[in-house]
Design a protein around this motif. Structure first.
Motif: not given
Length: 128
Positions: A16-21, A81-85
């Motif tokens: 999955g993916s997550l987006r941090l700010s 942006q973090m993909n393919d966690l």
């Protein structure tokens, strides 16, 4: 006074993916160095990525091609942006600023994780 306020994070399945700010006050992203590090329980801090004032980026080998660091200079906000966690990416993630060393510093193959300012951290949990 520099303040870095983080948002995002959470729990995802592997792949999955997550987006941090990270929103900054008292610190101008466009003219300074921004970093990103993480710390898993029982482990030391690990530099994940860094972006300098020219927009040059450097990533830890373990996240290259999957994680991206960027900035919205108009709003003084950093995005991660973090993909393919993967489950091994489970950790507390921190945005950071103002390192006491040159912005892009690599020692023994590892990005610096030393910064004078960092946010409150956001937890990322990746389930198998």
């Amino acid at each position: 006074q520099v303040q870095l306020v983080e948002s995002g994070g959470g729990s995802v399945q592997a792949g999955g993916s997550l987006r941090l700010s990270c929103a900054a006050s008292g610190y101008t992203y466009s003219t300074n160095c921004l970093g990103w590090f993480r710390q898993a329980p029982g482990n030391p801090r690990e530099g994940v990525a860094v972006i300098d004032d020219s927009g040059t980026t450097k990533y830890a080998d373990s996240v290259k091609g999957r994680f991206t660091i960027s900035t919205d200079n108009a709003n003084n906000t950093q995005f991660r942006q973090m993909n393919d966690l993967k489950p091994e990416n489970t950790a507390m993630y921190y945005c950071a600023a103002d390192p006491p060393v040159p912005c892009i510093t690599v020692v023994a193959g590892k990005l610096t994780a030393a910064y004078n300012y960092f946010g409150q951290g956001t937890k990322v949990t990746v389930a198998p």
